[in-house]
Design an enzyme around this catalytic site. Structure first.
Site, PDB file in Angstrom:
ATOM      1  N   CYS A  64      -2.443   3.626   1.013  1.00  0.00           N
ATOM      2  CA  CYS A  64      -1.587   3.369  -0.141  1.00  0.00           C
ATOM      3  C   CYS A  64      -0.862   4.648  -0.554  1.00  0.00           C
ATOM      4  O   CYS A  64      -1.495   5.696  -0.714  1.00  0.00           O
ATOM      5  CB  CYS A  64      -2.441   2.847  -1.300  1.00  0.00           C
ATOM      6  N   CYS A  67      -2.276   5.823  -4.132  1.00  0.00           N
ATOM      7  CA  CYS A  67      -3.622   6.345  -4.399  1.00  0.00           C
ATOM      8  C   CYS A  67      -4.398   6.767  -3.164  1.00  0.00           C
ATOM      9  O   CYS A  67      -5.524   7.245  -3.277  1.00  0.00           O
ATOM     10  CB  CYS A  67      -4.434   5.303  -5.176  1.00  0.00           C
ATOM     11  N   CYS A 113      -2.736  -3.114  -3.531  1.00  0.00           N
ATOM     12  CA  CYS A 113      -3.804  -2.153  -3.285  1.00  0.00           C
ATOM     13  C   CYS A 113      -4.920  -2.432  -4.289  1.00  0.00           C
ATOM     14  O   CYS A 113      -4.669  -2.554  -5.484  1.00  0.00           O
ATOM     15  CB  CYS A 113      -3.275  -0.740  -3.472  1.00  0.00           C
ATOM     16  N   CYS A 116      -5.390   0.847  -6.957  1.00  0.00           N
ATOM     17  CA  CYS A 116      -4.436   1.214  -8.018  1.00  0.00           C
ATOM     18  C   CYS A 116      -3.582   0.026  -8.455  1.00  0.00           C
ATOM     19  O   CYS A 116      -2.782   0.164  -9.381  1.00  0.00           O
ATOM     20  CB  CYS A 116      -3.547   2.373  -7.569  1.00  0.00           C
ATOM     21  N   CYS A 136       2.936  -8.816   5.424  1.00  0.00           N
ATOM     22  CA  CYS A 136       4.299  -8.280   5.506  1.00  0.00           C
ATOM     23  C   CYS A 136       4.407  -7.200   4.429  1.00  0.00           C
ATOM     24  O   CYS A 136       4.475  -7.521   3.237  1.00  0.00           O
ATOM     25  CB  CYS A 136       5.284  -9.421   5.269  1.00  0.00           C
TER      26      CYS A 136
HETATM   27 FE    FE Z   1      -3.319   2.266  -4.240  1.00  0.00          FE
END
Ligand code: FE
Length: 155
Positions: A64, A67, A113, A116, A136
């Site tokens: 991510c 984060c 995610c 976060c 996707c």
């Molecule tokens: Fe994240």
């Protein structure tokens, strides 16, 4: 918004479990590029074939961009022809959160995610075997770590 059940710890690259990352919109805006903020925190979508990773064939790990949580591996990346990085499975089910998205007059499943809450993209049921899923994902919401590995159950 409805969330799917999603249990299990958030898993870091070294196997440690991680705490959630919580910031205000102003803090995110200061921390991220304009494009990353638009996708991650405003549920935006980058234009197809414009991101850094849709055609990336290198081995490594996608984390991510907000984060650092590992999300996807090159091992489950496939060529979808859509112009966005596409995967048939996340590195761990507990590292992504799936949320029903009714925007744009469609019912879709948004992928966030799990650490976060950053918007990553959507998941569709027209992917390859063995899962039949197509995650996707936007390039700009992820950072690529070449050569990094994460133990993914490839079934
Ligand atoms: Fe994240």
């Amino acid at each position: 918004m409805e969330s799917s059940g999603n249990s299990g710890p958030l898993i870091a690259l070294n196997g440690d479990t991680l705490k959630a990352v919580v910031k205000t919109q102003a803090e995110w805006e200061a921390a991220l590029s304009q494009k990353a903020f638009y996708v991650l925190r405003q549920d935006g979508t980058e234009r197809a074939f414009t991101g850094a990773y849709w055609d990336n064939k290198e081995e490594g790990l996608y984390v991510c961009a907000g984060c650092g949580l590992p999300l996807f591996s090159s091992e489950t990346k496939f060529r979808s022809g859509t112009g966005w990085p596409s995967f048939w499975k996340p590195v761990a089910e507990s590292n992504v959160k799936l949320v029903k998205d009714r925007k744009l007059g469609m019912v879709r499943t948004e992928v966030e995610c799990a650490r976060c809450g950053g918007h990553q993209g959507h998941v569709f049921e027209d992917g390859p075997k063995p899962t039949g899923l197509r995650y996707c994902i936007n390039s700009v919401s992820m950072d690529f770590k070449p050569g990094e590995k994460f133990e993914v159950n490839l079934k």
